[in-house]
Design a protein around this motif. Structure first.
Motif, mmCIF file in Angstrom:
data_model
loop_
_atom_site.group_PDB
_atom_site.id
_atom_site.type_symbol
_atom_site.label_atom_id
_atom_site.label_comp_id
_atom_site.label_asym_id
_atom_site.label_seq_id
_atom_site.Cartn_x
_atom_site.Cartn_y
_atom_site.Cartn_z
ATOM 1 N N LEU A 104 -9.909 -8.535 -1.639
ATOM 2 C CA LEU A 104 -10.146 -7.521 -0.839
ATOM 3 C C LEU A 104 -10.504 -8.069 0.485
ATOM 4 O O LEU A 104 -10.282 -7.502 1.515
ATOM 5 C CB LEU A 104 -11.487 -6.831 -1.480
ATOM 6 N N VAL A 105 -10.991 -9.233 0.688
ATOM 7 C CA VAL A 105 -11.383 -9.826 1.747
ATOM 8 C C VAL A 105 -10.022 -9.964 2.494
ATOM 9 O O VAL A 105 -10.036 -9.655 3.706
ATOM 10 C CB VAL A 105 -11.990 -11.173 1.752
ATOM 11 N N ASP A 106 -8.842 -10.532 2.008
ATOM 12 C CA ASP A 106 -7.804 -10.896 2.563
ATOM 13 C C ASP A 106 -7.158 -9.533 2.946
ATOM 14 O O ASP A 106 -6.642 -9.365 3.950
ATOM 15 C CB ASP A 106 -6.681 -11.447 1.561
ATOM 16 N N ASP A 118 -1.977 -1.562 -1.864
ATOM 17 C CA ASP A 118 -2.805 -0.842 -2.797
ATOM 18 C C ASP A 118 -4.421 -1.240 -2.838
ATOM 19 O O ASP A 118 -4.790 -1.819 -3.969
ATOM 20 C CB ASP A 118 -2.162 -0.866 -4.351
ATOM 21 N N ARG A 119 -5.077 -0.914 -1.871
ATOM 22 C CA ARG A 119 -6.631 -1.446 -2.054
ATOM 23 C C ARG A 119 -7.222 -0.535 -3.064
ATOM 24 O O ARG A 119 -8.070 -0.999 -3.678
ATOM 25 C CB ARG A 119 -7.161 -1.071 -0.619
ATOM 26 N N ALA A 120 -6.824 0.615 -3.234
ATOM 27 C CA ALA A 120 -7.308 1.489 -4.220
ATOM 28 C C ALA A 120 -7.476 0.712 -5.805
ATOM 29 O O ALA A 120 -8.290 1.042 -6.535
ATOM 30 C CB ALA A 120 -6.430 2.901 -4.395
ATOM 31 N N MET A 121 -6.194 0.143 -5.986
ATOM 32 C CA MET A 121 -6.218 -0.713 -7.216
ATOM 33 C C MET A 121 -7.063 -1.663 -7.433
ATOM 34 O O MET A 121 -7.820 -2.010 -8.255
ATOM 35 C CB MET A 121 -4.838 -1.185 -7.545
ATOM 36 N N GLU A 178 -14.383 -2.083 -12.523
ATOM 37 C CA GLU A 178 -14.205 -1.981 -13.856
ATOM 38 C C GLU A 178 -14.835 -3.255 -14.419
ATOM 39 O O GLU A 178 -15.690 -3.434 -15.299
ATOM 40 C CB GLU A 178 -12.701 -2.114 -14.481
ATOM 41 N N LEU A 179 -14.724 -4.535 -13.591
ATOM 42 C CA LEU A 179 -15.226 -5.552 -13.996
ATOM 43 C C LEU A 179 -16.667 -5.684 -13.647
ATOM 44 O O LEU A 179 -17.120 -6.310 -14.602
ATOM 45 C CB LEU A 179 -14.542 -6.606 -13.044
ATOM 46 N N LEU A 215 -4.717 -7.288 -15.751
ATOM 47 C CA LEU A 215 -3.644 -6.906 -15.640
ATOM 48 C C LEU A 215 -3.215 -6.288 -14.225
ATOM 49 O O LEU A 215 -2.267 -6.064 -13.581
ATOM 50 C CB LEU A 215 -3.257 -6.110 -16.721
ATOM 51 N N ARG A 216 -4.436 -5.243 -13.773
ATOM 52 C CA ARG A 216 -4.023 -4.584 -12.566
ATOM 53 C C ARG A 216 -4.066 -5.545 -11.467
ATOM 54 O O ARG A 216 -3.202 -5.404 -10.515
ATOM 55 C CB ARG A 216 -5.445 -3.781 -12.230
#
Length: 370
Positions: free
Chosen positions: A304-306, A266-269, A276-277, A255-256
């Motif tokens: 994250l790459v993008d 929002d890289r932090a999310m 978590e995963l 969901l995040r």
């Protein structure tokens, strides 16, 4: 007594809460006036006791409840009279509950008993019986209302566990109906109300973990992802032994990811979801959802790459070679971790195209495209 349930069934679900409340208050006032007018005089109580016992022996429980209710309101009762009235009233109410809870239960009559100032124990019995009868009739809303009334009148009543279990059942059943009536009534909204009440007022209900899970699903359907995440997090925190815990933990980072509309934000999310995963995969190596979680992790890493490539290209455009190389290098590593050779090659090509940072190279101003 005139009751809300006398209204045409097709219209009852569409009643707005304010209208229903106003009607209940009106009926309570009318009932209160009628009861006050029926109060017995203390001089009539002994005869009423004798008559009530006779009626009880003949099975006229409704008459006994009414008569003893009037007797209980008499002023200046002696302790002996009051004890006798309360004993007969309790016996009559219990028999009345049994009659009304039989093969063809009368939920409305049972609920009426709750509104009387009866001894706590029998009032609670009547309320639960009314709720269960309405549940059988598919009137989950009415069942929920009488259970709320019990909580309001008797906050610490002895059947709170059973009441909480029943409220969760009502909410779960309501969530499966998917019915609505114009703008006035929606079973999903009613289910949310019931289940939110359950987790707040009855957090130790037997299936409270199911309540959290259902709420998360309902909020997810409404794209209220933050609320869905919150309810899943509370399931994990409050019900560590629940069988639903692994699935809930897997759903939270998913969901995040749905909350994120663009790799620029929002890289932090993304990092939170990634962590978590990874933790989930370590904790549940044999879980049936493992493949789905691995896919989510791959999706998260690709994002994250993008994200790093977007930032790296920005730094390249403004001439910050150090920043561009740093983010491009990290993008290469993330792409390899994600098992995405295409992204890894793209990130590597971009990294190779950058000048050496030690040269302090700067792009010509005319090449800047901010």
């Amino acid at each position: 007594m005139i009751r809300v349930r006398a209204l045409r069934p097709a219209l009852r679900p569409a009643l707005r809460p304010a209208l229903r409340l106003a009607l209940v208050l009106l009926l309570s006032l009318l009932g209160g006036c009628s009861m006050m007018g029926a109060r017995l005089d203390v001089s009539e109580v002994d005869a009423a006791l004798a008559r009530a016992q006779s009626d009880l022996d003949q099975g006229r429980t409704e008459d006994v409840v009414s008569l003893m209710r009037r007797a209980s309101l008499a002023k200046d009762l002696s302790p002996e009279q009051r004890a006798a009235v309360e004993r007969l009233l309790e016996v009559a109410v219990r028999k009345r509950i049994g009659e009304l809870s039989g093969e063809n239960p009368d939920a409305g009559e049972l609920a009426d008993l709750v509104e009387l100032d009866l001894p706590r124990q029998v009032a609670v019995e009547a309320g639960l019986a009314a709720a269960r009868a309405w549940q059988k009739e598919g009137e989950e809303g009415s069942a929920f209302e009488v259970l709320q009334l019990l909580d309001k009148k008797y906050p610490l009543h002895y059947e709170r566990v059973a009441a909480g279990d029943l409220i969760v059942e009502l909410g779960l059943t309501m969530s499966e109906k998917h019915e609505s009536f114009l703008i006035f009534y929606d079973t999903d909204e009613e289910a949310q109300k019931m289940l939110e009440y359950a987790i707040l007022e009855h957090p130790w209900a037997r299936n409270c973990d199911q309540a959290y899970l259902c709420l998360a699903r309902l909020y997810e359907q409404d794209r209220e992802y933050k609320l869905a995440i919150d309810r899943l997090e509370k399931l994990v925190l409050n019900h560590p032994e629940s069988q639903e815990r692994p699935s809930a933990q897997a759903r939270i980072p998913r969901l995040r990811l749905r909350l994120l509309a663009s790799p620029e934000y929002d890289r932090a999310m993304l990092l939170t979801a990634s962590e978590e995963l990874r933790r989930w995969l370590v904790a549940y190596p044999e879980h049936p959802e493992r493949e789905a979680v691995e896919r989510d992790l791959g999706d998260c890493l690709r994002r994250l790459v993008d994200n790093d490539l977007v930032i790296a290209r920005f730094y390249e455009r403004v001439g910050n070679v150090y920043g561009a190389r740093r983010h491009a290098t990290r993008a290469v590593l993330e792409a390899r971790d994600a098992g995405d050779p295409a992204r890894a090659q793209e990130a590597q090509r971009f990294l190779d195209s950058l000048p050496d940072d030690d040269a302090q190279a700067k792009r010509p101003r005319e090449d800047l495209k901010l």
